[in-house]
Design an enzyme around this catalytic site. Structure first.
Site, mmCIF file in Angstrom:
data_model
loop_
_atom_site.group_PDB
_atom_site.id
_atom_site.type_symbol
_atom_site.label_atom_id
_atom_site.label_comp_id
_atom_site.label_asym_id
_atom_site.label_seq_id
_atom_site.Cartn_x
_atom_site.Cartn_y
_atom_site.Cartn_z
ATOM 1 N N PRO A 11 0.790 -1.231 0.000
ATOM 2 C CG PRO A 11 -0.190 -1.172 2.092
ATOM 3 C CD PRO A 11 0.511 -2.087 1.153
ATOM 4 C CG ASN A 75 8.456 -2.042 0.130
ATOM 5 O OD1 ASN A 75 7.884 -2.193 1.210
ATOM 6 N ND2 ASN A 75 9.047 -0.906 -0.212
ATOM 7 C CB ALA A 78 1.659 -0.022 6.348
ATOM 8 C CD GLU A 99 10.692 -7.803 5.450
ATOM 9 O OE1 GLU A 99 10.969 -8.956 5.887
ATOM 10 O OE2 GLU A 99 10.278 -6.893 6.181
ATOM 11 C CG HIS A 101 11.245 -2.537 4.518
ATOM 12 N ND1 HIS A 101 9.882 -2.464 4.356
ATOM 13 C CD2 HIS A 101 11.511 -3.725 5.103
ATOM 14 C CE1 HIS A 101 9.345 -3.570 4.842
ATOM 15 N NE2 HIS A 101 10.310 -4.354 5.301
ATOM 16 N NE ARG A 108 10.114 5.841 8.507
ATOM 17 C CZ ARG A 108 9.197 5.710 7.546
ATOM 18 N NH1 ARG A 108 9.364 4.795 6.595
ATOM 19 N NH2 ARG A 108 8.129 6.464 7.534
HETATM 20 O O1 CA2 Z 1 10.539 1.833 3.714
HETATM 21 C C1 CA2 Z 1 9.692 1.173 3.098
HETATM 22 O O2 CA2 Z 1 9.849 0.777 1.953
HETATM 23 C C2 CA2 Z 1 8.340 0.868 3.775
HETATM 24 O O3 CA2 Z 1 7.969 -0.464 3.434
HETATM 25 C C3 CA2 Z 1 7.354 1.862 3.189
HETATM 26 C C4 CA2 Z 1 5.986 1.799 3.840
HETATM 27 C C5 CA2 Z 1 6.080 1.855 5.358
HETATM 28 O O4 CA2 Z 1 4.803 1.680 5.937
HETATM 29 C C6 CA2 Z 1 7.030 0.800 5.894
HETATM 30 O O5 CA2 Z 1 7.101 0.926 7.295
HETATM 31 C C7 CA2 Z 1 8.405 0.966 5.280
HETATM 32 C C8 CA2 Z 1 5.125 2.984 3.370
HETATM 33 C C9 CA2 Z 1 5.012 3.101 1.905
HETATM 34 C C10 CA2 Z 1 4.415 4.436 1.606
HETATM 35 O O6 CA2 Z 1 5.036 4.938 0.471
HETATM 36 C C11 CA2 Z 1 4.877 6.265 0.218
HETATM 37 C C12 CA2 Z 1 5.687 6.777 -0.763
HETATM 38 C C13 CA2 Z 1 5.612 8.111 -1.062
HETATM 39 C C14 CA2 Z 1 4.699 8.925 -0.408
HETATM 40 C C15 CA2 Z 1 3.881 8.394 0.567
HETATM 41 C C16 CA2 Z 1 3.962 7.044 0.871
#
Ligand code: CA2
Length: 155
Positions: A11, A75, A78, A99, A101, A108
């Site tokens: 997501p 990836n 969340a 996996e 990220h 974080r």
């Molecule tokens: O660091 C990562 O790749 C995460 O998987 C990204 C997720 C976050 O919930 C994980 O904890 C770490 C969030 C993806 C949201 O991506 C966005 C990208 C640009 C703007 C807003 C959200």
């Protein structure tokens, strides 16, 4: 029939490059897909690259990978921190799982420090930006080469 590396994105990753560049960088998901395709093609590998905001859709792609996937690079966004259902689906896949990220989740909020997916992943990459996807594909290519060399040696 097994044929492709599945690169699955969870997501909000469709927003990559459009919001929060200080965390996730300036590249869009389409840019990442193009780079993944280039990297995979360099090793003669096909890619199935997907993104969804729906948990069930991601699970369906993992099931598809059971028949058509050499490896999964995921990836989960969340869902990493919440989804036992994605973990269960990955546990039903026999090949390597990596996996990825983009951000360093360990630097974080504490709720990002736990990953259900890590209980299945053969490797985890965090904090390397979008290059993490390419590193994971590189690892898949190495594993496939080693497996092919071992198969040659016994035949
Ligand atoms: O660091 C990562 O790749 C995460 O998987 C990204 C997720 C976050 O919930 C994980 O904890 C770490 C969030 C993806 C949201 O991506 C966005 C990208 C640009 C703007 C807003 C959200």
């Amino acid at each position: 029939m097994t044929s492709a590396v599945f690169v699955l994105n969870g997501p909000n990753l469709n927003l990559l490059g459009k919001r929060q560049p200080h965390i996730y960088g300036h590249e869009t998901l389409a840019d990442v897909e193009e780079r993944c395709r280039g990297q995979a093609a360099h090793h003669g590998l096909d890619i199935r690259f997907h993104q969804s905001n729906m948990e069930g859709q991601i699970i369906d792609w993992i099931h598809e990978a059971r028949d058509h996937g050499l490896a999964i690079v995921i990836n989960p966004g969340a869902f990493t921190h919440t989804s036992v259902a994605i973990l269960d689906a990955l546990n039903a896949f026999d090949g390597p799982v990596f996996e990825v990220h983009i951000s360093n989740v360990h630097k974080r909020e504490s709720f990002r420090h736990h990953s259900y997916v890590s209980l299945r992943a053969d490797g985890v990459i965090a904090g390397f930006g979008t290059q993490g996807y390419l590193l994971a594909i590189e690892r898949v290519a190495s594993l496939i080469k080693v497996a092919a060399a071992e198969a040659d040696a016994v035949s």
